[in-house]
Design a protein around this motif. Sequence first.
Motif, PDB file in Angstrom:
ATOM      1  N   ASN A  49     -25.267  82.620   3.402  1.00  0.00           N
ATOM      2  CA  ASN A  49     -25.889  83.815   3.980  1.00  0.00           C
ATOM      3  C   ASN A  49     -24.843  84.804   4.487  1.00  0.00           C
ATOM      4  N   LEU A  54     -26.429  88.494   4.742  1.00  0.00           N
ATOM      5  CA  LEU A  54     -27.720  88.408   5.418  1.00  0.00           C
ATOM      6  C   LEU A  54     -27.514  87.961   6.861  1.00  0.00           C
ATOM      7  N   ASP A  55     -26.365  87.357   7.119  1.00  0.00           N
ATOM      8  CA  ASP A  55     -26.106  86.792   8.428  1.00  0.00           C
ATOM      9  C   ASP A  55     -24.710  87.217   8.852  1.00  0.00           C
ATOM     10  N   THR A  78     -25.482  97.700   3.640  1.00  0.00           N
ATOM     11  CA  THR A  78     -26.685  97.507   2.838  1.00  0.00           C
ATOM     12  C   THR A  78     -26.459  98.040   1.421  1.00  0.00           C
ATOM     13  N   GLU A  79     -25.791  99.186   1.373  1.00  0.00           N
ATOM     14  CA  GLU A  79     -25.509  99.815   0.080  1.00  0.00           C
ATOM     15  C   GLU A  79     -24.651  98.878  -0.783  1.00  0.00           C
ATOM     16  N   TYR A  81     -24.268  95.728  -0.486  1.00  0.00           N
ATOM     17  CA  TYR A  81     -25.043  94.535  -0.765  1.00  0.00           C
ATOM     18  C   TYR A  81     -26.024  94.778  -1.918  1.00  0.00           C
ATOM     19  N   LYS A  82     -26.742  95.886  -1.825  1.00  0.00           N
ATOM     20  CA  LYS A  82     -27.744  96.187  -2.838  1.00  0.00           C
ATOM     21  C   LYS A  82     -27.118  96.296  -4.226  1.00  0.00           C
ATOM     22  N   THR A 106     -38.853  95.195  -8.400  1.00  0.00           N
ATOM     23  CA  THR A 106     -38.692  95.586  -6.994  1.00  0.00           C
ATOM     24  C   THR A 106     -37.265  95.971  -6.571  1.00  0.00           C
ATOM     25  N   PRO A 107     -36.220  95.181  -6.900  1.00  0.00           N
ATOM     26  CA  PRO A 107     -34.886  95.581  -6.458  1.00  0.00           C
ATOM     27  C   PRO A 107     -34.506  96.976  -6.953  1.00  0.00           C
ATOM     28  N   LEU A 109     -36.482  99.437  -7.349  1.00  0.00           N
ATOM     29  CA  LEU A 109     -37.161 100.422  -6.500  1.00  0.00           C
ATOM     30  C   LEU A 109     -36.301 100.738  -5.293  1.00  0.00           C
ATOM     31  N   TYR A 110     -35.684  99.684  -4.745  1.00  0.00           N
ATOM     32  CA  TYR A 110     -34.883  99.901  -3.542  1.00  0.00           C
ATOM     33  C   TYR A 110     -33.553 100.554  -3.871  1.00  0.00           C
ATOM     34  N   ASP A 112     -33.514 103.166  -5.967  1.00  0.00           N
ATOM     35  CA  ASP A 112     -33.895 104.505  -6.436  1.00  0.00           C
ATOM     36  C   ASP A 112     -33.598 104.734  -7.909  1.00  0.00           C
TER      37      ASP A 112
END
Lengths: 230, 784
Positions: A49, A54-55, A78-79, A81-82, A106-107, A109-110, A112
């Motif tokens: 994690n 995430l941690d 976050t960027e 990571y994504k 879904t990923p 979508l996040y 864009d």
Amino acid sequence: MIQLQHISKWYNVGGKPTFILKDINIKITEGEFVSIMGPSGSGKTTLLNIIGMLDLPSEGSYQFFDQAVYDLREKHRTELYKKNIGFIFQAYHLIDELTVYENIETPLLYQDVKSSERKAMVSDMLDKFNIVGKKDLFPSQLSGGQQQLVGIVRALIAKPKLLLADEPTGNLNSKQGEEIMDLFQKINEEEGVTIVQVTHSEKNADYGHRIINLLDGRVESISEKPLKQV
Amino acid sequence: MFKSYLKIAWRNIWRNKAFSITNLSGLTIGMTCTMLILLWVQDELNWDKFHPDHQDIYQVMVNRDFNGEVNTDKSVPFPLAEELKRNFPQVKNATTDNYGSDIILKYNETIIKRRALNVSQEYNDVFQWKVVKGSAARALANPEDIILTASTARSLFGDADPLGKVVRVDNHSDYTVSAVVEDVPANSSIQFNALLPFNPSSDFVKQASTDWVNCFSQTFIKLQPGTDVTALNKQISVLANSRGEKKNFVYFLHPMDKWRLYSDFKHGVNTGGMISYVKLFTVIAIIILLIACVNFMNLSTAKSEKRAKEVGIRKTLGSERKQLLLQFYSESMIFSFIAFLLSVGAVFLLLPLFNSMINKQLHLDILDPLFILLAIMLIVVTGLVAGSYPALYLSSFNPVKVLKGTFLAGKNASIPRKVLVVLQFSISVLLISSTILVYQQIQHVKGRDLGYNPNNLISIPSSDDANKNAEVIRNELIQTGLVSAVTRTSSPVTDIWNYTPAPNWKGKPQNADLIMSAMRSDIDFGKTVGARMIQGRDFMNTPGDTSVMLLNKEAVSIMQLKDPIGMEMQYGNRKYTVVGITDNIVMTSPYAPVKPMMVLLERRGSAFFLVRLKDGVQPQQALSHIETIFKKYNPQYPFDFSFVDQQFNQKFVTEDLIGKLTNLFAGLAIFICCLGLSGLTAFTIEKRFKEIGIRKVLGASIRQLLFLISKEFLYLVLLAALISIPVTWWILHNWLEGYEYRVTITIWLFAGSCAGVLLLTMVIVWLNSLRAALANPVNSLRSE
């Protein structure tokens, strides 16, 4: 690619710190396939994690592609990571209310990604992993192995550089597990995706180039393996 | 992205049908109530606003101080209007009317009774009634002309052109129709069917034009925009007090925008009026909507464990918190939107019923831009409020924890939910107590000793012909055998038309400045209305009974008379002998103390016949006889009557309405609370299903299990009772303060409503938990 230095994590229980991870130093280069092993409670998942952002550790530093992760702002992290990391879980963790197609989408979508592009990418992946016929089914209509396959496809859809898997075969029978592990190896070799997996099974761990053994929050040993011949 | 939110929201709604139905019905009922209430409020706020210059129109009112008691009155001297116009350039127009009366209009064979106002020339300059045909200015300038409303004209002339037609009024004078105006809207403070100009050459108007003492008319003015009203008030007082005898009255202008909602005055100060109910129901609308939102929050967070996994997955897939917030908000918005559509349908279905209940003609215009604006606000606010807590709560989950499966909501997670439930219970206690108290108050006042008997008493408007034949009519009525007594009065028993200074008597204190109500009556007054005589006797049909009067108990008390029977009273230029003392008769507000009253014997003209039916007589049977007799001796007038008890009940219109509205909305609010509670119990039980199973295996009885589950809610009800009782007491106490004749709040009111809430809670909890308690533990334990 990944450099962890002096990573420690502890909780205070009754005023005394209880260590989950203690002074972990690991380097992982791009294209590697690493297995993390260890008994229950040795801190495997926590380490994964932390690698997966995430941690957060209580102490230590983390370099990801020469970026000091903990110096970044939440948003940039976050960027980062994504764009770079895909996650696979023991319990698959598909969204029950979404179809196979939508789960995989879904990923994107996040991130864009434009609608037409998304469509192309998802169709491509469905083709590649041979699950076109399942795309309109809901997770509850699939077997465990099929669900995990969808989980992997979802983790790969955004073309991550790093794939993190937490006991990916833990809920599967041995045949299904073997198929998944073969798939991991193929992804690692053909696409050059770095893989870090946490596992209990020696057999699965052997798929990795390196096995990191954890015990009570410390790295007990690291064993290098020659590339497994297919 | 948004499409994906909608999709998942829709699937969630579809998959959890019980949950969605509970949530949607709560929100729908809440929104329906809110819309109905807002329609009513909008109607109340729009009274009199149809006049284009409504903000410049004022009524001249006056505060008169008698013996320290300030009386606020609309009746001002007749010449005031013209004087104001002449003296103050700020006064654009000024006009006077006589409050109106019912008149008989006759054209060929058509005879109808309608409400008419006598008005002065500038009436249609101050107000702007829409003229459909003819010229209002010309009609009002000519004392032989009449203005009719469109529906009145249609009743008289059908489709024929009404202009130039001659109608006979009250069977003695002819008037020419020279203008037709649109019907007066229902939300107008001023109501009429016909307008008649004052006749300046009549003796009555000639005399009134210089009379600054007696007041029978009200005055309205239109000011130039931007006039300083406070300054003008002072100038008006100076002007009016300088005319006639020297006085010290305080005149002031009451703006048209306040006529409907701010009509109450106490000690000369405006104390509001209908506005307090408008505010009250606006608050109720908000509370109901809030309860519905609270339900939504409760049920959504109760379901959170199920959603936690999704949140965790989404976060690991790269979702930021912002995006999750957006997702949960869009879900609540969808709920809010669907509920809105459903409630628009419900409003359309219920509006006729609601209208007949509150006696109004409300209608919903969905294309009205104001409605669309309000609708969007309603949807967005409901969505935001209802979605706020779930969105903030759910999006805050830590993905590592929820995905590990070790996620437990923990003890603290349910605290906000408990706070919300306590809030709902508190509101329920408040609403139940209020409903009971409003009912008690109305019953208390309805059961008040009125000092007379309004049942089986019929009131019939009189006329010149009927007065001429009064003796014959009385005899024939008595001869039917159905009637026990007949009298005639100058005003209805259920109202006071005349306030006057008290008469003079020997030993009256020098500075006594007393105001009394006065009424004139024919013989048998006490016998007919059923008034209890405390002392002395009723008016009798003997030649000696000419200059006699009755007093009521209150009058004797404020005049401080020791032995009133036989005393001489000088009133105007006549002497009256007091022959009897009646008990206090409640004529005006049943909520207020009875005013001092005198009844003077008058055997000639009168405004009403009062007919007392014998006990046990069927009113319908008696009425047909009465009608025949009146038709015979009063042929020019259509027979008209009313039951006095019904007239009296008119006094409860507002309170009955408030009672009905509180019943309805309190009931619905409590129903929404029950829905939410029911949903919440279901979730609590679902969560404890395994625990219940284990306990059962260990030997717990069903009763013990029910108690275990209900204990949690029991504490919440008790806490809610503790919070709401003081608040409820304070609110109700303030409401009762507005009534001088009122019930007292007892502890039983709170005990009753708390017991009600408790009972309701237990029933709901038990119904929901019985299934779990009865279930075979094998099933609940195996499912792990």
